[in-house]
Design a protein around this motif. Structure first.
Motif, short mmCIF file in Angstrom:
data_model
loop_
_atom_site.label_atom_id
_atom_site.label_comp_id
_atom_site.label_asym_id
_atom_site.label_seq_id
_atom_site.Cartn_x
_atom_site.Cartn_y
_atom_site.Cartn_z
N THR A 3 70.34 53.93 -17.88
CA THR A 3 71.25 54.30 -16.79
C THR A 3 70.66 55.44 -15.96
O THR A 3 70.82 55.48 -14.75
CB THR A 3 72.60 54.73 -17.39
N LYS A 4 69.96 56.32 -16.62
CA LYS A 4 69.33 57.45 -15.93
C LYS A 4 68.26 56.95 -14.96
O LYS A 4 68.16 57.44 -13.83
CB LYS A 4 68.72 58.38 -16.97
N ASP A 5 67.47 55.99 -15.38
CA ASP A 5 66.43 55.42 -14.50
C ASP A 5 67.05 54.69 -13.30
O ASP A 5 66.57 54.82 -12.17
CB ASP A 5 65.55 54.45 -15.29
N VAL A 6 68.10 53.96 -13.56
CA VAL A 6 68.77 53.22 -12.48
C VAL A 6 69.37 54.20 -11.48
O VAL A 6 69.26 54.02 -10.26
CB VAL A 6 69.84 52.27 -13.05
N SER A 7 70.01 55.25 -11.98
CA SER A 7 70.61 56.22 -11.06
C SER A 7 69.54 56.94 -10.25
O SER A 7 69.73 57.21 -9.06
CB SER A 7 71.48 57.22 -11.84
N ARG A 8 68.42 57.25 -10.86
CA ARG A 8 67.32 57.88 -10.12
C ARG A 8 66.79 56.93 -9.03
O ARG A 8 66.50 57.36 -7.92
CB ARG A 8 66.19 58.26 -11.06
N LEU A 9 66.67 55.66 -9.36
CA LEU A 9 66.21 54.67 -8.41
C LEU A 9 67.19 54.54 -7.24
O LEU A 9 66.78 54.48 -6.08
CB LEU A 9 66.01 53.32 -9.10
N VAL A 10 68.46 54.52 -7.53
CA VAL A 10 69.48 54.41 -6.49
C VAL A 10 69.44 55.64 -5.58
O VAL A 10 69.49 55.52 -4.35
CB VAL A 10 70.89 54.22 -7.11
N VAL A 11 69.32 56.82 -6.17
CA VAL A 11 69.25 58.05 -5.38
C VAL A 11 67.98 58.05 -4.53
O VAL A 11 68.01 58.42 -3.35
CB VAL A 11 69.31 59.29 -6.30
N LEU A 12 66.87 57.61 -5.10
CA LEU A 12 65.61 57.56 -4.35
C LEU A 12 65.71 56.59 -3.18
O LEU A 12 65.27 56.90 -2.06
CB LEU A 12 64.46 57.15 -5.28
N VAL A 13 66.31 55.43 -3.40
CA VAL A 13 66.48 54.46 -2.33
C VAL A 13 67.38 55.03 -1.23
O VAL A 13 67.10 54.89 -0.04
CB VAL A 13 67.05 53.13 -2.87
N CYS A 14 68.44 55.72 -1.61
CA CYS A 14 69.34 56.34 -0.63
C CYS A 14 68.62 57.42 0.18
O CYS A 14 68.80 57.51 1.40
CB CYS A 14 70.56 56.94 -1.32
N VAL A 15 67.81 58.22 -0.47
CA VAL A 15 67.05 59.26 0.22
C VAL A 15 66.05 58.64 1.20
O VAL A 15 65.92 59.11 2.33
CB VAL A 15 66.34 60.19 -0.80
N VAL A 16 65.37 57.59 0.77
CA VAL A 16 64.40 56.92 1.65
C VAL A 16 65.11 56.32 2.86
O VAL A 16 64.65 56.46 3.99
CB VAL A 16 63.61 55.85 0.87
N ILE A 17 66.25 55.67 2.64
CA ILE A 17 67.01 55.08 3.74
C ILE A 17 67.48 56.16 4.70
O ILE A 17 67.40 56.02 5.93
CB ILE A 17 68.19 54.24 3.21
N CYS A 18 67.95 57.29 4.19
CA CYS A 18 68.40 58.39 5.03
C CYS A 18 67.23 58.97 5.84
O CYS A 18 67.38 59.26 7.03
CB CYS A 18 69.05 59.49 4.20
N CYS A 19 66.08 59.13 5.20
CA CYS A 19 64.91 59.66 5.91
C CYS A 19 64.46 58.72 7.02
O CYS A 19 64.14 59.16 8.14
CB CYS A 19 63.76 59.92 4.94
N VAL A 20 64.44 57.43 6.75
CA VAL A 20 64.05 56.46 7.78
C VAL A 20 65.05 56.47 8.92
O VAL A 20 64.67 56.43 10.10
CB VAL A 20 63.92 55.05 7.15
N SER A 21 66.33 56.55 8.59
CA SER A 21 67.37 56.57 9.61
C SER A 21 67.26 57.82 10.48
O SER A 21 67.35 57.74 11.72
CB SER A 21 68.75 56.53 8.95
N ILE A 22 67.04 58.98 9.89
CA ILE A 22 66.89 60.22 10.64
C ILE A 22 65.64 60.18 11.50
O ILE A 22 65.65 60.60 12.67
CB ILE A 22 66.88 61.43 9.69
N LEU A 23 64.55 59.66 10.96
CA LEU A 23 63.31 59.54 11.73
C LEU A 23 63.51 58.62 12.93
O LEU A 23 63.06 58.93 14.04
CB LEU A 23 62.18 59.03 10.84
#
Length: 68
Positions: A3-23
């Motif tokens: 569950t820890k790995d999945v949550s880290r992956l979800v957070v990482l994907v959200c951060v990447v999507i936010c960075c791409v959106s802001i860029l």
């Protein structure tokens, strides 16, 4: 995967999507700003050109009126 790995992956994907959106927003905003400045400059050039044409017309009419 734990569950820890999945949550880290979800957070990482959200951060990447936010960075791409802001860029993307920054790039489109910069393009919009440049377009606005270009429109302003073109507008000023057109107004100055029209004023110069009118001044030239009055000068020409004044000069032609004196010849008669």
């Amino acid at each position: 995967m734990t569950t820890k790995d999945v949550s880290r992956l979800v957070v990482l994907v959200c951060v990447v999507i936010c960075c791409v959106s802001i860029l993307f927003k920054l790039i489109t905003g910069a393009i919009s700003l440049v377009s606005g400045v270009a429109n302003f400059v073109l507008g000023v050039i057109i107004v100055v050109a029209l004023v110069l044409i009118v001044l030239w017309m009055f000068h020409y009419a004044k000069r032609m009126g004196k010849k008669k």
